[in-house]
Design an enzyme around this catalytic site. Structure first.
Site, mmCIF file in Angstrom:
data_model
loop_
_atom_site.group_PDB
_atom_site.id
_atom_site.type_symbol
_atom_site.label_atom_id
_atom_site.label_comp_id
_atom_site.label_asym_id
_atom_site.label_seq_id
_atom_site.Cartn_x
_atom_site.Cartn_y
_atom_site.Cartn_z
ATOM 1 N N CYS B 86 0.839 -1.199 0.000
ATOM 2 C CA CYS B 86 0.000 0.000 0.000
ATOM 3 C C CYS B 86 0.881 1.258 0.000
ATOM 4 O O CYS B 86 1.563 1.520 -0.976
ATOM 5 C CB CYS B 86 -0.953 -0.037 1.182
ATOM 6 S SG CYS B 86 -2.369 1.041 0.976
ATOM 7 N N HIS B 194 -3.379 -5.760 1.042
ATOM 8 C CA HIS B 194 -2.689 -5.963 2.313
ATOM 9 C C HIS B 194 -2.599 -7.437 2.707
ATOM 10 O O HIS B 194 -3.491 -7.932 3.408
ATOM 11 C CB HIS B 194 -3.436 -5.216 3.425
ATOM 12 C CG HIS B 194 -3.337 -3.734 3.332
ATOM 13 N ND1 HIS B 194 -2.340 -3.031 3.965
ATOM 14 C CD2 HIS B 194 -4.085 -2.829 2.668
ATOM 15 C CE1 HIS B 194 -2.500 -1.732 3.705
ATOM 16 N NE2 HIS B 194 -3.548 -1.586 2.919
ATOM 17 N N GLU B 196 -0.796 -8.680 4.968
ATOM 18 C CA GLU B 196 -0.647 -8.759 6.431
ATOM 19 C C GLU B 196 -1.990 -8.697 7.150
ATOM 20 O O GLU B 196 -2.069 -8.983 8.339
ATOM 21 C CB GLU B 196 0.311 -7.663 6.928
ATOM 22 C CG GLU B 196 -0.282 -6.265 7.098
ATOM 23 C CD GLU B 196 -0.483 -5.518 5.779
ATOM 24 O OE1 GLU B 196 -0.212 -6.099 4.712
ATOM 25 O OE2 GLU B 196 -0.925 -4.345 5.838
#
Lengths: 84, 227
Positions: B86, B194, B196
């Site tokens: 990002c 994302h 994560e």
């Protein structure tokens, strides 16, 4: 002392979503003649430098940070002013 | 394997990145403040999402000149894995570690939801755990993820197999639906979604964990360590 105005705009051919939205809005207001809107930025810098160095300095700042040469064009206006 | 999570003023996905690596992947990880100048002792570098320096001027434009970025460039040149997610991707673009630039999303909206990605290249150190053509679910959260590059650059990206992930439905107007690309050497990956935030089925998807596992698998093979 110099007053410098730096203008950055998206390069021709790079889609400008903000410009498209504003174009549509102007059409809704009845301004049918508006064919295109491109949105950019104006930065006003006050710089201590000398006549022979100022332009090179501004160019360097534009290339390094103020504009992203991948998608943006830039131009600048330099005006010498008397320090207050 | 020891990871660094770079923390810029305005980073806000640094905790998620740390959690993914430490608790879900089970590797070593430490925060590194942007003012630091060395990444010695780290085997991989993670640039998290957020709004570094308030996204002033352009996304990533100011963070790219943080003191730590010299060390990030050195790590990239040394062939260490560097992942930017990002805002991290935007910083890698501004730093010139990856080609192209980001524009505002085509619909001008901040898009924040899980999306379907297609794995385009599983022969990178970030994607060896996926199948080519596999569809995975990973969340996005961005207002400027509309990837742009000129046609010559796009041709190069394709020729060198640098496009790793694409959006199944092009959510933001990106050139060729690009969601994630590597550099030519393949050790620097930038992606808007994302991974994560997708490391446990409790979070809605664990598809992102495969990416972190891929990095570890590659590192272990390279260092001939068996777990």
């Amino acid at each position: 002392m110099f007053k410098v105005k730096v203008y950055t705009t998206l390069k021709a051919g790079v889609l400008d979503p903000q410009g498209s939205a504003v174009t549509n809005s102007l059409h809704h207001l009845g301004y049918e003649g508006v064919e295109d809107v491109r949105i950019g930025k104006v930065m006003t810098l006050t710089i201590n430098s000398t006549e022979d160095k100022i332009e090179g300095l501004v160019k360097e700042m534009c290339e390094k940070l103020l504009a992203n040469p991948v998608i943006e064009d830039y131009r600048y206006e330099i005006e010498e002013v008397v320090a207050q | 394997m020891r990871f660094a999570v770079i923390v810029f003023p305005g980073s806000n996905c640094d905790l998620d990145m740390y959690h993914a690596v430490k608790d879900e992947l089970g590797a070593e990880v430490e925060y590194v403040w942007h003012d630091e100048t060395s990444l010695e002792g780290f085997d991989g570098v993670l640039l998290p999402g957020g709004f570094s320096y308030g996204d002033y001027l352009r996304t990533g434009a100011i963070a790219r000149f943080s003191p730590i970025m010299k060390a990030v460039v050195e790590a990239a040149e040394a062939g260490k894995p560097v992942l930017g997610v990002c805002n991290g991707f935007q910083i890698l673009l501004e730093a010139g570690l990856l080609p192209g630039a980001m524009r505002r999303n085509q619909n001008l909206k901040f898009i924040c939801r899980p999306v379907t990605l297609v794995v385009e290249n599983n022969e990178t150190l970030f994607s060896n755990g996926y199948q080519n053509g596999e569809e995975i679910t990973v969340p996005v959260a961005h207002g400027e993820g509309n990837y742009y590059c000129d046609e010559a650059t796009l041709a190069q990206l394709k020729e060198n197999n640098q496009i790793v992930f694409t959006y199944k439905d092009n959510i933001n107007g990106s050139v060729d639906s690009i969601a994630g690309i590597t550099n030519e050497a393949g050790n620097v990956l930038g992606m808007m979604p994302h991974p994560e935030r997708a490391v446990d089925s409790l979070l809605g998807s664990a598809d992102g964990l495969t990416l972190f596992k891929s990095i570890l698998t590659h590192w272990r093979e390279r260092h001939a360590i068996t777990s």
